[in-house]
Design a protein around this motif. Structure first.
Motif, short mmCIF file in Angstrom:
data_model
loop_
_atom_site.label_atom_id
_atom_site.label_comp_id
_atom_site.label_asym_id
_atom_site.label_seq_id
_atom_site.Cartn_x
_atom_site.Cartn_y
_atom_site.Cartn_z
N GLY A 184 16.19 44.66 39.04
CA GLY A 184 15.98 43.24 38.69
C GLY A 184 15.65 42.38 39.90
N VAL A 185 15.31 43.00 41.04
CA VAL A 185 15.01 42.19 42.23
C VAL A 185 13.62 41.56 42.12
CG1 VAL A 185 16.52 43.49 43.77
CG2 VAL A 185 14.15 44.22 43.52
N THR A 186 13.39 40.53 42.93
CA THR A 186 12.08 39.88 42.93
C THR A 186 11.02 40.85 43.42
OG1 THR A 186 13.20 37.81 43.42
CG2 THR A 186 10.82 37.85 43.79
N THR A 187 11.33 41.55 44.50
CA THR A 187 10.45 42.62 44.97
C THR A 187 11.18 43.45 46.02
OG1 THR A 187 8.19 43.16 45.68
CG2 THR A 187 9.28 41.35 46.85
N SER A 188 10.50 44.48 46.50
CA SER A 188 11.02 45.33 47.58
C SER A 188 9.89 45.48 48.59
CB SER A 188 11.37 46.73 47.05
OG SER A 188 12.34 46.65 46.04
N VAL A 189 10.25 45.68 49.87
CA VAL A 189 9.18 45.77 50.86
C VAL A 189 9.56 46.69 52.02
CG1 VAL A 189 9.87 43.69 52.20
CG2 VAL A 189 7.47 44.38 52.14
N PHE A 190 8.55 47.42 52.50
CA PHE A 190 8.67 48.24 53.70
C PHE A 190 7.84 47.58 54.80
CE2 PHE A 190 10.23 51.49 50.92
CZ PHE A 190 10.90 52.41 51.73
N PRO A 191 8.13 47.89 56.06
CA PRO A 191 7.24 47.40 57.11
C PRO A 191 5.89 48.12 57.03
CG PRO A 191 8.97 48.81 58.04
CD PRO A 191 9.27 48.65 56.58
N GLY B 32 3.37 47.71 45.48
CA GLY B 32 2.59 47.32 46.66
C GLY B 32 3.45 47.09 47.90
N GLY B 33 4.74 46.89 47.70
CA GLY B 33 5.65 46.73 48.83
C GLY B 33 5.66 47.95 49.74
N GLY B 34 5.23 49.09 49.20
CA GLY B 34 5.15 50.32 50.00
C GLY B 34 4.14 50.20 51.12
N LEU B 35 3.17 49.28 50.94
CA LEU B 35 2.14 49.05 51.97
C LEU B 35 2.49 47.86 52.85
CD1 LEU B 35 -1.38 49.28 50.24
CD2 LEU B 35 -0.48 50.76 52.03
N GLY B 36 3.65 47.25 52.64
CA GLY B 36 3.99 46.07 53.43
C GLY B 36 3.41 44.80 52.84
N HIS C 144 -4.24 50.39 42.71
CA HIS C 144 -4.25 49.23 43.60
C HIS C 144 -3.77 49.62 45.00
CE1 HIS C 144 -4.98 44.88 43.60
NE2 HIS C 144 -4.10 44.86 44.60
N LEU C 145 -2.77 50.49 45.04
CA LEU C 145 -2.28 50.97 46.32
C LEU C 145 -3.39 51.69 47.08
CD1 LEU C 145 0.78 51.13 47.40
CD2 LEU C 145 0.66 53.53 46.76
N GLU C 146 -4.11 52.52 46.34
CA GLU C 146 -5.17 53.31 46.97
C GLU C 146 -6.33 52.44 47.45
OE1 GLU C 146 -6.22 55.89 43.74
OE2 GLU C 146 -4.47 57.18 43.98
N ARG C 147 -6.80 51.54 46.60
CA ARG C 147 -8.10 50.91 46.86
C ARG C 147 -8.06 49.45 47.31
NH1 ARG C 147 -10.37 53.77 48.71
NH2 ARG C 147 -12.42 52.85 48.36
N PHE C 148 -6.96 48.72 47.03
CA PHE C 148 -7.03 47.27 47.31
C PHE C 148 -5.85 46.67 48.06
CE2 PHE C 148 -9.52 47.86 43.33
CZ PHE C 148 -10.76 47.53 43.85
N ILE D 173 3.44 56.75 52.44
CA ILE D 173 3.19 55.54 51.64
C ILE D 173 3.51 55.78 50.15
CG2 ILE D 173 1.41 53.87 50.88
CD1 ILE D 173 2.53 53.57 53.82
N PRO D 174 3.06 56.88 49.56
CA PRO D 174 3.45 57.09 48.14
C PRO D 174 4.97 57.14 47.97
CG PRO D 174 1.65 58.55 48.72
CD PRO D 174 2.08 57.89 50.00
N GLU D 175 5.69 57.69 48.93
CA GLU D 175 7.16 57.73 48.81
C GLU D 175 7.73 56.31 48.88
OE1 GLU D 175 8.66 61.98 50.57
OE2 GLU D 175 7.78 60.63 52.03
N ARG D 176 7.21 55.52 49.81
CA ARG D 176 7.67 54.13 49.91
C ARG D 176 7.34 53.38 48.62
NH1 ARG D 176 5.69 52.63 56.13
NH2 ARG D 176 6.54 54.51 57.08
N ALA D 177 6.15 53.68 48.09
CA ALA D 177 5.72 52.99 46.85
C ALA D 177 6.65 53.35 45.69
CB ALA D 177 4.27 53.37 46.52
N THR D 178 7.05 54.61 45.61
CA THR D 178 7.99 55.03 44.55
C THR D 178 9.28 54.22 44.65
OG1 THR D 178 7.11 57.27 44.46
CG2 THR D 178 9.39 57.00 43.75
N ILE D 179 9.75 54.06 45.87
CA ILE D 179 11.02 53.35 46.09
C ILE D 179 10.88 51.87 45.69
CG2 ILE D 179 12.63 52.59 47.90
CD1 ILE D 179 12.11 55.36 49.25
N CYS D 180 9.76 51.26 46.10
CA CYS D 180 9.56 49.84 45.76
C CYS D 180 9.35 49.67 44.26
CB CYS D 180 8.36 49.28 46.51
SG CYS D 180 8.66 49.13 48.28
N ASN D 181 8.63 50.61 43.67
CA ASN D 181 8.32 50.54 42.23
C ASN D 181 9.59 50.36 41.40
OD1 ASN D 181 8.24 52.30 39.61
ND2 ASN D 181 6.10 51.82 39.94
N MET D 182 10.58 51.18 41.67
CA MET D 182 11.77 51.18 40.81
C MET D 182 12.83 50.19 41.24
SD MET D 182 12.72 54.88 39.28
CE MET D 182 13.98 54.45 38.09
#
Ligand code: MIC
Ligand code: SF4
Length: 647
Positions: free
Chosen positions: A218-225, A125-129, A104-108, A204-213
């Protein structure tokens, strides 16, 4: 006052409510994703809404969890999913195409959009903002029907990054540092928003790793700019037109701050049996390792595997170690095949596993009895690997790779290895051959093999609940304890069969006891400690107990997604007001909740009589007005059907 990224996106998608932490808000969900293990139920429930077509911007159905296909069950599920996707206007990602979050990160994924997925690691997906949230399948089905998603407006914790990671220290070590600080409980209704000068040093994959975990906190989500790095990634994916910059206002305010100097981050490991049990690798280095698994939605990007390939190049893995590598997607597999990384991995002795969840969910590649397994995925709950006494340590790909050579847990910064520079990719080599795109207004038949059961049906709340405490458990009961995956995963589409495994890892006789109570007209109640239901989004951890006649969960605390799933299926999620009441209750106690309907309606506490103990106590029911309605009417489907039918 200015807004951060999380509130900017929530504000632009707000359908009802106010952006005030703790208040209920309804958020429009642009995109949805499902995976096969939660997807069959999600689509059965979507079908039961009676709509011809999905109503949200983009819906994708991935097959990545159950790809082992021992027996007909998985294949039946795949066929059902593909046919329902074609019938309802959903993009279908065939088995082999990769893990939902990576693909999903890659294509959508699109910066600034909202995404809801029937998988707890949707926040990748928070890695993509994006504001990307994990939920139960029914909530995703409703989002596909265009119904806004109700959540508690989160508080936002700023995680301010400065500096730059040192060689062999990675995004996984950053999120393990976050986990060390925040732990796995007490972070509900919170968003982690990453800010600061260190953000631009992360891909982006590094940001995605951080948001993933972040999911493990237990947070609702994580997000990068979304910034120039995001633009570069989107361009390289051939999706530059979908790019939008999203940044926090200069005067954005947050509800808390945690600062990390990336240059001080060191290799970390989450030790058995919790992602929150974090130690420095250097503190536990030397531990003999039996097995190593690299992959999962946390760490299976091209950059991750490129680095692993360079560490293993020209070397041989230790005789005492078995190494498995699962590329996260076909795109990643294609790229490591093209640049020679794949042959480096194979020559070193790695077994190449399918681009799927596989080992992460205990579907295969389980460790030996009592074996130590280093894994790059995100969860190491007891037994999740498929081996009850397996000792799973969660580490970075770099730590995993050097340890594969040494045969013992090794700090990758301790070997004096030359820095590995990952080449900048200006064009990812993707082919979309394993996507099946729905034809516009195409009509096709939905295929239901014998493994496809019926959607769950719940009954309205009984006014007098007469029940037994059929099980009393302690803290941190995960959804893997409640509803095991692994070898049992193939029964996800068959509630009756899957229900026989409820609480199997904790008490294998639970389901038989619960069913005999149900037959005798006695309800079942589960009493639990802190953080009940942490981990997965699997709504089966509510549906199957409901099927066994579980009427209420009495816990010290209940995790966000699981609490929502309980309400969706009409099980009362009650929390102790006084910890002493938890201590006093015993398995086998008979409890009565009188006037349950008016008690739930009244929005106050719920009084329960303990007939065995001869006393009464009160429990909190901390749910929204909408959830109260669902509880009374017998779940979300009963409650919403009528309003959808009326347009
Ligand atoms: C998991 O990692 O536990 C899963 C399997 O991906 C689950 C979903 C499921 O149980 O199907 C999740 O994280 O939500
Ligand atoms: Fe799949 Fe594991 Fe990621 Fe869950 S955590 S989606 S099982 S890879």
């Amino acid at each position: 006052m200015g807004l951060g990224v999380a509130y900017k996106i929530l504000k632009s998608h707000l359908a009802a409510g106010q952006l005030v932490p703790g208040k209920t808000i309804d958020v429009v969900m642009d995109q949805t994703l499902t995976q096969d293990a939660t997807g069959t139920m999600a689509y059965l429930q979507f079908e039961s809404l009676g709509l011809d077509h999905v109503r949200n911007e983009l819906a994708v159905s991935y097959v990545d969890h159950n790809t082992v296909q021992v027996g007909f069950e998985n294949a039946d599920d795949h066929l059902y999913l593909q046919s329902v996707a074609a019938a309802k206007g959903i993009i279908f990602s065939k088995p082999g195409n990769g893990i939902c979050h990576q693909v999903h990160l890659e294509r959508f994924g699109i910066p600034g959009k909202t995404l809801i997925g029937s998988d707890s690691h949707t926040p990748t997906g928070g890695g993509l903002g994006m504001i990307a949230i994990g939920a139960g399948g029914l909530d995703v089905a409703l989002a596909m029907a265009g119904v806004p998603f109700s959540i508690i407006c989160p508080r936002v914790i700023e995680i301010r990054l400065s500096g730059k990671l040192r060689p062999f220290c990675s995004a996984k070590d950053v999120i393990l540092t976050v986990l060390e600080h925040f732990g796995v409980k007490g972070n509900v209704n919170t968003v982690f928003e990453y800010t600061g000068s260190g953000v631009s040093s992360l891909s982006i994959p590094e940001r995605a790793t951080i948001c993933n975990m972040g999911a493990e906190c237990g947070v609702t989500t994580s997000v990068f700019p979304s910034d120039a790095i995001t633009k570069q990634f989107m361009d390289a994916q051939g999706r530059g037109d979908d790019f939008t910059a999203v940044s926090a206002d200069d005067d954005a305010s947050y509800d808390g701050l945690f600062e990390i100097d990336l240059s001080s981050v060191v290799p970390m490991a989450a030790c058995p049996h919790s992602p929150g049990n974090v130690k420095k690798v250097s503190e536990i280095a030397g531990l003999k390792v039996n097995q190593i698994a690299i992959g999962s939605c946390t760490n299976s990007s091209y950059a991750d595997l490129y680095k692993v390939g360079k560490i293993l190049a020209g070397k041989k893995i230790s005789d005492s170690v078995c190494l498995g590598v699962a590329p996260g997607s076909r795109e990643v597999l294609g790229m490591i095949a093209a640049d020679g990384t794949l042959s480096e991995l194979v020559s070193s002795g790695a077994r190449i596993l399918e681009s799927a969840c596989g080992f992460c969910i205990g579907n295969h590649f389980s460790p030996n009895s009592g074996g130590v397994s280093l894994r790059t995925n995100n969860r190491n709950f007891e037994g999740r690997s498929g081996t009850r006494d397996g000792q799973v340590y969660l580490v970075s790909p770099e730590t995993a790779a050097v340890s594969a050579i040494c045969g013992v847990l090794t700090d990758p910064t301790s070997l004096g290895l030359p820095e590995i520079k990952v080449p900048e990719i200006t064009s990812f080599e993707h082919d979309d051959n394993l996507f099946v795109f729905p034809e516009k207004n195409g009509k096709s038949e939905i295929v239901r093999g014998p493994n496809i059961g019926n959607p769950p049906s719940c009954k309205p709340l009984e006014n007098s609940i007469n029940a037994e405490v059929t099980l009393k458990v302690g803290d941190k009961i995960t959804t893997d304890h409640i509803m095991p995956a692994g070898a049992r995963l193939k029964y996800r589409s068959n509630i009756e069969k899957y229900s026989t495994f409820v609480f199997e890892p904790v008490d294998p006789s639970f389901s038989a006891r619960a069913l005999s109570n149900k037959a005798a007209g006695i309800g079942n109640i589960v009493v639990a400690g802190q953080s009940y239901g942490q981990g997965s989004s699997r709504e089966h951890a509510a549906i199957c107990p409901m099927h066994l006649g579980v009427k209420a969960i009495l816990a010290l605390s209940i995790e966000r997604i699981h609490q929502a799933n309980l309400c969706n299926f009409g099980i009362l999620p009650l929390t102790f007001k006084d910890e002493a009441d938890y201590e006093k209750l015993n398995q086998g106690d008979r409890l009565v909740i009188e006037n349950a309907v008016s008690q739930v309606m009244a929005a106050g506490d719920i009084t329960i009589k303990n007939l065995t103990g001869g006393y009464s106590f009160s429990m909190a029911l901390d749910v929204s007005p909408l959830q109260r309605k669902m509880l009374i009417e017998g779940g979300r489907i009963n409650q919403i059907k009528e309003s959808l039918a009326n347009g």
